[in-house]
Design a protein around this motif. Structure first.
Motif, PDB file in Angstrom:
ATOM      1  N   ASN A 116       0.824  -1.202   0.000  1.00  0.00           N
ATOM      2  CA  ASN A 116       0.000   0.000   0.000  1.00  0.00           C
ATOM      3  C   ASN A 116       0.865   1.262   0.000  1.00  0.00           C
ATOM      4  O   ASN A 116       0.585   2.213  -0.739  1.00  0.00           O
ATOM      5  CB  ASN A 116      -0.945  -0.002   1.200  1.00  0.00           C
ATOM      6  N   HIS A 143       2.655   1.609  -3.408  1.00  0.00           N
ATOM      7  CA  HIS A 143       1.660   2.001  -4.415  1.00  0.00           C
ATOM      8  C   HIS A 143       1.279   3.471  -4.248  1.00  0.00           C
ATOM      9  O   HIS A 143       1.203   4.222  -5.221  1.00  0.00           O
ATOM     10  CB  HIS A 143       0.419   1.113  -4.321  1.00  0.00           C
ATOM     11  N   SER A 144       1.037   3.891  -3.029  1.00  0.00           N
ATOM     12  CA  SER A 144       0.628   5.278  -2.778  1.00  0.00           C
ATOM     13  C   SER A 144       1.719   6.268  -3.166  1.00  0.00           C
ATOM     14  O   SER A 144       1.446   7.283  -3.808  1.00  0.00           O
ATOM     15  CB  SER A 144       0.262   5.462  -1.306  1.00  0.00           C
ATOM     16  N   THR A 199       2.249   6.150  -7.179  1.00  0.00           N
ATOM     17  CA  THR A 199       1.154   6.749  -7.938  1.00  0.00           C
ATOM     18  C   THR A 199       0.960   8.226  -7.610  1.00  0.00           C
ATOM     19  O   THR A 199       0.534   8.993  -8.469  1.00  0.00           O
ATOM     20  CB  THR A 199      -0.171   5.994  -7.742  1.00  0.00           C
ATOM     21  N   PRO A 203      -6.857   2.285  -5.368  1.00  0.00           N
ATOM     22  CA  PRO A 203      -6.289   2.546  -4.040  1.00  0.00           C
ATOM     23  C   PRO A 203      -7.285   2.321  -2.900  1.00  0.00           C
ATOM     24  O   PRO A 203      -6.884   1.960  -1.793  1.00  0.00           O
ATOM     25  CB  PRO A 203      -5.837   4.006  -4.098  1.00  0.00           C
ATOM     26  N   LEU A 219      -6.510  -0.297  -0.006  1.00  0.00           N
ATOM     27  CA  LEU A 219      -6.584   0.122   1.399  1.00  0.00           C
ATOM     28  C   LEU A 219      -7.470  -0.829   2.202  1.00  0.00           C
ATOM     29  O   LEU A 219      -7.128  -1.214   3.323  1.00  0.00           O
ATOM     30  CB  LEU A 219      -7.098   1.555   1.506  1.00  0.00           C
ATOM     31  N   ASN A 248      -1.547   3.193   6.921  1.00  0.00           N
ATOM     32  CA  ASN A 248      -2.140   2.886   5.620  1.00  0.00           C
ATOM     33  C   ASN A 248      -3.129   3.957   5.176  1.00  0.00           C
ATOM     34  O   ASN A 248      -3.125   4.368   4.009  1.00  0.00           O
ATOM     35  CB  ASN A 248      -2.825   1.518   5.654  1.00  0.00           C
ATOM     36  N   ALA A 282      -2.635   6.305   1.828  1.00  0.00           N
ATOM     37  CA  ALA A 282      -3.665   6.163   0.793  1.00  0.00           C
ATOM     38  C   ALA A 282      -4.490   7.436   0.629  1.00  0.00           C
ATOM     39  O   ALA A 282      -4.980   7.720  -0.470  1.00  0.00           O
ATOM     40  CB  ALA A 282      -4.580   4.989   1.122  1.00  0.00           C
ATOM     41  N   VAL A 313      -3.403   9.825  -2.186  1.00  0.00           N
ATOM     42  CA  VAL A 313      -3.735   9.383  -3.540  1.00  0.00           C
ATOM     43  C   VAL A 313      -5.241   9.471  -3.782  1.00  0.00           C
ATOM     44  O   VAL A 313      -5.677   9.895  -4.846  1.00  0.00           O
ATOM     45  CB  VAL A 313      -3.231   7.937  -3.760  1.00  0.00           C
ATOM     46  N   ILE A 314      -6.032   9.095  -2.800  1.00  0.00           N
ATOM     47  CA  ILE A 314      -7.489   9.078  -2.975  1.00  0.00           C
ATOM     48  C   ILE A 314      -8.050  10.497  -3.049  1.00  0.00           C
ATOM     49  O   ILE A 314      -8.827  10.819  -3.946  1.00  0.00           O
ATOM     50  CB  ILE A 314      -8.153   8.266  -1.840  1.00  0.00           C
TER      51      ILE A 314
END
Length: 159
Positions: A61, A64-65, A68, A113, A117, A134, A138, A141-142
């Motif tokens: 996570n 990725h966050s 991205t 995402p 999450l 987390n 996240a 990004v969200i």
């Protein structure tokens, strides 16, 4: 009196300028590849010895966050010069689908995402500190993908 011919009475549809550097984001093959990369990274963590599910999903996570966020929401412009600078002030996310909000591509890239999450929080088994880490990563990004954040630079950062 001016006569209007039939060709003048039908409004012409103007096609938006196609941005060749981001067209691939709407391709279904890319969507499958994107999900495969995420799970492939999770399998890679297992292969190098991170067997704790909570730690591996948290690392997935976070990576990725971070990746991205910088790829979609920080870097501006395009790598090509064919566009003559019209995209230089837009991030990758802002360029997707000619800046039209709530398209299938944008929805897919927002759902990923969120689902990641949820999977991560499920595997942390209600460990509050891991869940907070987390959610923190996240959230960048969200929140950056919300339509209200389109072309917004908070406190002038990345202007």
């Amino acid at each position: 009196m001016i006569k209007v011919g039939p060709e003048d009475s039908i409004p012409q549809r103007i096609e938006p300028l196609t941005n060749k550097s981001i067209n691939w984001a709407g391709d279904k093959f890319f969507w499958i590849f994107y999900v495969w990369i995420i799970f492939g990274f999770r399998i890679f963590l297992w292969m190098i010895g991170i067997e704790d599910s909570a730690a591996a999903w948290t690392a997935t996570n976070i990576v990725h966050s971070v990746v991205t966020f910088f790829a979609f929401h920080w870097i501006k412009g395009t790598p090509f010069s064919y566009d003559q600078g019209i995209y230089d002030k837009l991030t990758f996310w802002e360029q997707i689908d000619c800046e039209i909000q709530n398209t299938w591509t944008r929805k897919f890239l927002l759902i990923i995402p969120i689902v990641l999450l949820l999977i991560t929080c499920n595997h942390t088994k209600q460990n509050t500190s891991l869940m907070m880490v987390n959610v923190f990563f996240a959230s960048f990004v969200i929140i950056g993908k919300f339509p209200a954040m389109h072309r917004v630079r908070i406190l002038g950062i990345n202007k």
